[in-house]
Every structure is written in C-alpha cells, then in structure tokens.
Design a protein around this motif. Structure first.
Motif: not given
Length: 152
Positions: A123-152
C-alpha cells in the motif's frame, strides 16, 4: 493454438522468487526457441539517502550484479537456450521492467517473481510485480511456486 513467444524478459534481483522466475524463463525460452533477456535493475533511489555518494559503492553494486547475471547467463546456455543476453539498467525498476526495456528489446513476454512484500508495504510503496502486471503492454507471467514449473 498457443502463442509462441520470441523475446522473453526475466527480471532478477537475487531473491528466491527471482531464481524461480529465471528457471521458468529458461524453460519457456527453450520451448519457444526464444531469445532470453535477463534483466537486473539497480534502483538509483537507494543511493539518494547516502550522505556521501560514493562512486566506488555504485561500482561494487554493479560488479556484484554483473557476477550474478553471468551465472544466470551460463546456466541458461548450459540448459540449451540458444540466444541469451543480460543487462544491468539504472533507474526505477517499475518503469524499466514494465515499459522501457520491453519496448527497446521488442519483448513479448515478461517473467517476474511474486513479491515478498507484506500488505502494508504494498500500500505504501507499491509492488514492482503488481505494477508490471497492471501496466505492461505484453504478456506477464508471475511465478509464485515451484509447482507446475513446466507448464509455461
């Protein structure tokens, strides 16, 4: 039909989340036969609070980043990614990762690690990841866990 990516950007900062994003970016680059651009942004705002600005400190941070990026580069090449580049940029990570670097390098997929910030910090400084996912002009993949690593 699944989209094929041609130029993949992965933003790394040495965190566990960034390491996971890097591993997934290597898998995606191999599967898509894409160029992999490994990006590290040195946030110049972190030097504004230093009372005696020391160019040696900036040089040391840059050298440390270059060493880490060389290891990522070597790992990607060893894994079989044909074309790999790495870059160190200086400035605002949000703007560089989401807009400047992708535009300059014709990126069609950005891969980033999920943020480790808590809710109050976001809330105070904002997340780089959140900003990128919200404003980038291309697709963005956010990696959260090691599960499903090969599903890209």
């Amino acid at each position: 039909m699944m989209k094929q990516y041609h130029r993949i950007q992965v933003a790394v900062d040495g965190s566990k989340e960034a390491d996971l994003a890097f591993k997934k970016s290597v898998a995606a680059a191999k599967r898509n036969e894409a160029v992999l651009e490994i990006l590290h942004v040195i946030d110049t705002r972190s030097f504004q609070n230093v009372s005696s600005f020391d160019s040696e400190m900036v040089e040391q941070v840059s050298n440390d980043a270059k060493d880490k990026l060389q290891k990522y580069y070597d790992e990607a090449k060893e894994a079989g990614v044909e074309e790999v580049h790495f870059s160190i940029e200086f400035g605002s990570p949000k703007s560089i990762i989401a807009h400047e670097f992708p535009k300059k390098h014709q990126i069609d997929l950005i891969i980033v690690g999920a943020t480790g910030l808590n809710a109050v910090e976001r809330i105070l400084i904002g997340s780089v990841t959140e900003y990128v996912t919200r404003t980038a002009d291309c697709d963005v993949l956010v990696c959260r866990s090691k599960e499903n690593q090969d599903l890209i």
